[in-house]
Motif scaffolding. Structure first.
Motif, PDB file in Angstrom:
ATOM      1  N   SER A 251      35.667 -24.276 -19.340  1.00 26.38           N
ATOM      2  CA  SER A 251      36.401 -25.268 -20.116  1.00 26.38           C
ATOM      3  C   SER A 251      37.023 -24.596 -21.331  1.00 26.38           C
ATOM      4  N   PRO A 252      38.305 -24.865 -21.636  1.00 24.72           N
ATOM      5  CA  PRO A 252      38.988 -24.172 -22.734  1.00 24.72           C
ATOM      6  C   PRO A 252      38.444 -24.551 -24.102  1.00 24.72           C
ATOM      7  N   TRP A 269      34.353 -22.170 -22.481  1.00 25.09           N
ATOM      8  CA  TRP A 269      32.942 -22.475 -22.284  1.00 25.09           C
ATOM      9  C   TRP A 269      32.660 -22.401 -20.790  1.00 25.09           C
ATOM     10  N   ASN A 270      31.543 -21.822 -20.434  1.00 25.68           N
ATOM     11  CA  ASN A 270      31.096 -21.833 -19.043  1.00 25.68           C
ATOM     12  C   ASN A 270      30.022 -22.910 -18.926  1.00 25.68           C
ATOM     13  N   ILE A 284      35.823 -14.839 -23.771  1.00 27.99           N
ATOM     14  CA  ILE A 284      37.223 -14.851 -24.192  1.00 27.99           C
ATOM     15  C   ILE A 284      38.035 -14.045 -23.191  1.00 27.99           C
ATOM     16  N   LYS A 285      39.062 -14.677 -22.654  1.00 25.07           N
ATOM     17  CA  LYS A 285      40.003 -13.971 -21.796  1.00 25.07           C
ATOM     18  C   LYS A 285      41.029 -13.278 -22.686  1.00 25.07           C
ATOM     19  N   VAL A 286      41.204 -11.981 -22.477  1.00 27.55           N
ATOM     20  CA  VAL A 286      42.211 -11.216 -23.208  1.00 27.55           C
ATOM     21  C   VAL A 286      43.404 -11.037 -22.281  1.00 27.55           C
ATOM     22  N   ALA A 303      28.767 -21.105 -27.328  1.00 26.65           N
ATOM     23  CA  ALA A 303      29.674 -22.245 -27.513  1.00 26.65           C
ATOM     24  C   ALA A 303      30.738 -21.902 -28.546  1.00 26.65           C
ATOM     25  N   VAL A 304      31.730 -21.139 -28.134  1.00 26.43           N
ATOM     26  CA  VAL A 304      32.822 -20.781 -29.040  1.00 26.43           C
ATOM     27  C   VAL A 304      33.669 -22.017 -29.328  1.00 26.43           C
ATOM     28  N   MET A 305      33.937 -22.253 -30.609  1.00 22.80           N
ATOM     29  CA  MET A 305      34.712 -23.421 -31.018  1.00 22.80           C
ATOM     30  C   MET A 305      36.149 -23.079 -31.399  1.00 22.80           C
TER      31      MET A 305
END
Length: 418
Positions: A251-252, A269-270, A284-286, A303-305
């Motif tokens: 989820s983005p 988020w996975n 993070i997709k680069v 949980a990156v915000m």
């Protein structure tokens, strides 16, 4: 093929630090001129020194800024933080003190803030159909721009080079909720176009490469990224920046762009589909903006915000809400940092013998990195540190020695273990 976490390219982005802040860090913003990072958490605005990756201060505001938007004007060194009570706080970046606040519509709250650092104009989103234009020189409301069809207004982004502002949103009354991006002309402060993203689209996150004039838009419920050409304001391409399986879905959770390197950073988020679990972690997709290909996947916590970029230092900052920290990523990679060390040594104008002695060890590390021999690279770098310690206080000043040792240790720590 994207580089995964268990693979390593010497030129790849590398996680270099974890800075613990208040609970539930959310929005992140960077002043690239002062190299300072600002993070909203439950206790206020946490301030991180980008040079040392140390927490230096927490700025108290009247209401909790958790979930609020933070933006920085690097030219005026002012920071703006929105809160759920409808206020936008102004912070002096030289003293880290709150110098004022602006109140717009407390009932709906204030959302994302975007700044044109050239015109010193602020564009403040809201939960209504409006974007508020504020003069940053006096914090006075200049205009309220009504966004037609907007049922849910998303985030804002500004291209200071073209003086165009973009806001994501979904349509009020449209079947299946058509998503769009509203385009505002900063010269006249009027909406000039709405870019249709199609039915079912719920665009939320947005970032701009001001050099290529490309706008990147992420949907709230899908990991795809739409690319808009700012010269025509039309969708020209799309990138798949996530995946799903029978057991989990990505989820983005934001998007950021480094205009200098033309890289896009798209955190996900996975999320587990098993009721007994929830978060399986974040990554993070680069993405390489020159070909729209994913070049790397970086694990960054649970949980990156939000994510923000310092284009001057090429450091990337991601707020890991679950672990109450900010993850620091070096966009240069160990190979580029080793080359920077050569430039740093040569720029010290040391005696030729000293320069040659130090350069030879870094040259050995560079050759090892180029061939993927990371253990050998570490040996060269440790030999470099030993030599610097010998020269410290004699051939090198203590400051020079400390700086070089830190640079070498940062590269060593960024390399994979055996």
């Amino acid at each position: 093929m994207a580089l995964q976490s268990n693979e390593r390219d010497a030129s790849a982005d590398t996680l270099v630090a974890k800075v613990y802040v208040g609970y539930f860090p959310s929005s992140v913003a960077v002043n690239p001129i002062t190299n300072t990072v600002f993070v909203a958490s439950d206790r206020g605005i946490d301030v991180i020194d980008g040079a040392t990756n140390k927490l230096v201060k927490t700025i108290q505001v009247q209401t909790e800024p958790f979930g609020s938007g933070i933006s920085v004007n690097p030219v005026t060194n002012k920071i703006y933080a929105s809160s759920s009570d409808g206020a936008v706080y102004t912070i002096d970046g030289s003293t880290f003190t709150v110098t004022g606040n602006m109140t717009f519509i407390p009932w709906y709250g204030v959302g994302n803030i975007a700044i044109n650092s050239i015109t010193n104009m602020l564009y403040v989103g809201s939960g209504t159909h409006s974007v508020f234009v504020v003069d940053g020189s006096n914090n006075r409301l200049v205009k309220e721009i009504y966004i037609i069809n907007a049922y849910v207004s998303g985030n804002l982004a500004v291209n200071p080079m073209t003086n165009m502002i973009y806001q994501t949103g979904t349509c009020n009354g449209c079947i299946n909720g058509t998503g769009f991006v509203s385009v505002i002309d900063g010269k006249s402060n009027t909406m000039i176009k709405q870019i249709d993203l199609g039915r079912g689209a719920v665009p939320q996150y947005i970032a701009i490469n001001s050099i290529t004039n490309k706008i990147y838009v992420r949907d709230l419920y899908s990991t795809g990224i739409r690319i808009i050409d700012g010269s025509t304001n039309t969708v020209t391409d799309a990138i798949s920046a996530g995946s799903s399986s029978e057991s989990s879905v990505e989820s983005p959770a934001g998007i950021a762009v480094n205009p200098t390197t033309n890289k896009i950073y798209a955190p996900n988020w996975n999320i587990s589909l098993d009721p007994g679990q929830w978060f399986l972690g974040s990554s993070i997709k680069v993405i390489d903006g020159s070909n729209n290909k994913i070049v790397q996947t970086l694990p960054v916590g649970n949980a990156v915000m939000d994510v923000a970029v310092n284009p001057v230092t090429n450091r990337i900052y991601a707020s890991d809400s679950y672990n109450h920290r900010v993850v620091v990523i070096d966009g240069n990679g160990p190979l580029e940092n080793a080359k920077i060390m050569i430039d740093t040594i040569n720029g010290m104008h040391l005696k030729k013998g000293i320069t040659k002695s130090l350069d030879s060890r870094i040259d050995g590390a560079i050759q090892s990195l180029n061939s993927g021999q990371y253990d050998d690279a570490k040996k060269y770098l440790k030999a470099f540190i030993d030599k610097v310690e010998v020269f410290s206080g004699k051939k090198l000043t203590t400051f020079q020695a400390t700086s070089l040792i830190k640079m070498a240790n940062d590269i060593i720590n960024s390399l994979p273990a055996k």
